[in-house]
Write an enzyme that holds these catalytic residues in place. Sequence first.
Site, PDB file in Angstrom:
ATOM      1  N   GLU A   1       6.987  14.808 -18.284  1.00 46.97           N
ATOM      2  CA  GLU A   1       6.324  15.117 -17.011  1.00 46.97           C
ATOM      3  C   GLU A   1       5.403  13.988 -16.577  1.00 46.97           C
ATOM      4  O   GLU A   1       5.342  13.608 -15.418  1.00 46.97           O
ATOM      5  CB  GLU A   1       5.505  16.417 -17.128  1.00 46.97           C
ATOM      6  CG  GLU A   1       6.329  17.653 -17.413  1.00 46.97           C
ATOM      7  CD  GLU A   1       6.518  17.927 -18.909  1.00 46.97           C
ATOM      8  OE1 GLU A   1       6.617  16.963 -19.697  1.00 46.97           O
ATOM      9  OE2 GLU A   1       6.585  19.107 -19.276  1.00 46.97           O
TER      10      GLU A   1
ATOM     11  N   CYS B   1       4.888  12.336 -22.716  1.00 46.40           N
ATOM     12  CA  CYS B   1       5.741  13.457 -22.289  1.00 46.40           C
ATOM     13  C   CYS B   1       6.558  13.069 -21.046  1.00 46.40           C
ATOM     14  O   CYS B   1       6.166  12.191 -20.278  1.00 46.40           O
ATOM     15  CB  CYS B   1       4.886  14.656 -21.917  1.00 46.40           C
ATOM     16  SG  CYS B   1       4.052  15.445 -23.297  1.00 46.40           S
TER      17      CYS B   1
ATOM     18  N   ASN C   1      10.721  12.217 -22.156  1.00 51.24           N
ATOM     19  CA  ASN C   1       9.688  11.886 -23.147  1.00 51.24           C
ATOM     20  C   ASN C   1      10.074  10.640 -23.922  1.00 51.24           C
ATOM     21  O   ASN C   1      11.249  10.418 -24.231  1.00 51.24           O
ATOM     22  CB  ASN C   1       9.372  13.077 -24.065  1.00 51.24           C
ATOM     23  CG  ASN C   1      10.581  13.695 -24.736  1.00 51.24           C
ATOM     24  OD1 ASN C   1      11.665  13.735 -24.175  1.00 51.24           O
ATOM     25  ND2 ASN C   1      10.397  14.178 -25.950  1.00 51.24           N
TER      26      ASN C   1
ATOM     27  N   CYS D   1      -0.191  17.390 -19.762  1.00 47.86           N
ATOM     28  CA  CYS D   1       0.628  17.221 -18.556  1.00 47.86           C
ATOM     29  C   CYS D   1       0.092  18.086 -17.423  1.00 47.86           C
ATOM     30  O   CYS D   1       0.063  17.661 -16.267  1.00 47.86           O
ATOM     31  CB  CYS D   1       2.092  17.563 -18.846  1.00 47.86           C
ATOM     32  SG  CYS D   1       2.908  16.290 -19.835  1.00 47.86           S
TER      33      CYS D   1
HETATM   34  N1  THU Z   1       6.924  17.048 -24.615  1.00 43.05           N
HETATM   35  C1  THU Z   1       7.157  16.768 -23.310  1.00 43.05           C
HETATM   36  O1  THU Z   1       7.831  15.793 -22.958  1.00 43.05           O
HETATM   37  N2  THU Z   1       6.609  17.598 -22.386  1.00 43.05           N
HETATM   38  C2  THU Z   1       5.849  18.687 -22.680  1.00 43.05           C
HETATM   39  O2  THU Z   1       5.247  19.261 -21.795  1.00 43.05           O
HETATM   40  C3  THU Z   1       5.785  19.152 -24.062  1.00 43.05           C
HETATM   41  C4  THU Z   1       6.143  18.156 -25.089  1.00 43.05           C
HETATM   42  C5  THU Z   1       7.474  16.126 -25.618  1.00 43.05           C
HETATM   43  C6  THU Z   1       6.432  15.328 -26.357  1.00 43.05           C
HETATM   44  C7  THU Z   1       7.155  15.026 -27.641  1.00 43.05           C
HETATM   45  O3  THU Z   1       7.945  13.867 -27.440  1.00 43.05           O
HETATM   46  C8  THU Z   1       8.081  16.213 -27.855  1.00 43.05           C
HETATM   47  O4  THU Z   1       8.184  16.854 -26.590  1.00 43.05           O
HETATM   48  C9  THU Z   1       7.568  17.218 -28.880  1.00 43.05           C
HETATM   49  O5  THU Z   1       6.283  17.610 -28.607  1.00 43.05           O
END
Ligand code: THU
Length: 160
Positions: A75, A73, A62, A115
């Site tokens: 993913e 994110c 992320n 995602c």
């Molecule tokens: N986040 C992800 O990278 N993937 C997810 O599916 C859930 C959330 C990240 C986004 C943000 O940078 C942090 O986690 C908190 O939400």
Amino acid sequence: MKEVKIESKLYVFDNIEDTPEEIQNLMQLAIEARKNAYAPYSKFHVGAALLLDNGEIISGSNQENASYPSGLCAERTAIFYAGAKYPKATILKMAITAASQNQKTNKPIPPCGACRQSIAEYESKQDKAIEIYFMGEIGHVMKSNSLANLLPFGFDSSNL
Ligand code: THU
């Protein structure tokens, strides 16, 4: 009026050592990717690794932004890069892991809704399901044989 039931099936492994060796390796790459997360705001670090049918592995983490919605994110960072770099490849498997700087993340962290929608697009594009494994920092690993289990009754191009 009729009732419509939608069933989703997921599998749970007690821990990473119980998953197939190939998945342990893929998850290890997701863990490595997680260390590259840029998450100064949420302190929540996520890593994702994708195995493609050409043998390549693409990973992502992320990437946050002071303008919060501009971040992305793990993913989607990974899957968009896979699509950009190997547009003809089929994505076979995806491993996801998350760790918080605030507490030990000991339960599986599923991909967020946005995602899921993005991963669903690639399943449609390649007409093949993507196996998805997700975990926290430690503990159980969940497996879904397809994104469709995580986003039942999803919106796709057939709805346009
Ligand atoms: N986040 C992800 O990278 N993937 C997810 O599916 C859930 C959330 C990240 C986004 C943000 O940078 C942090 O986690 C908190 O939400």
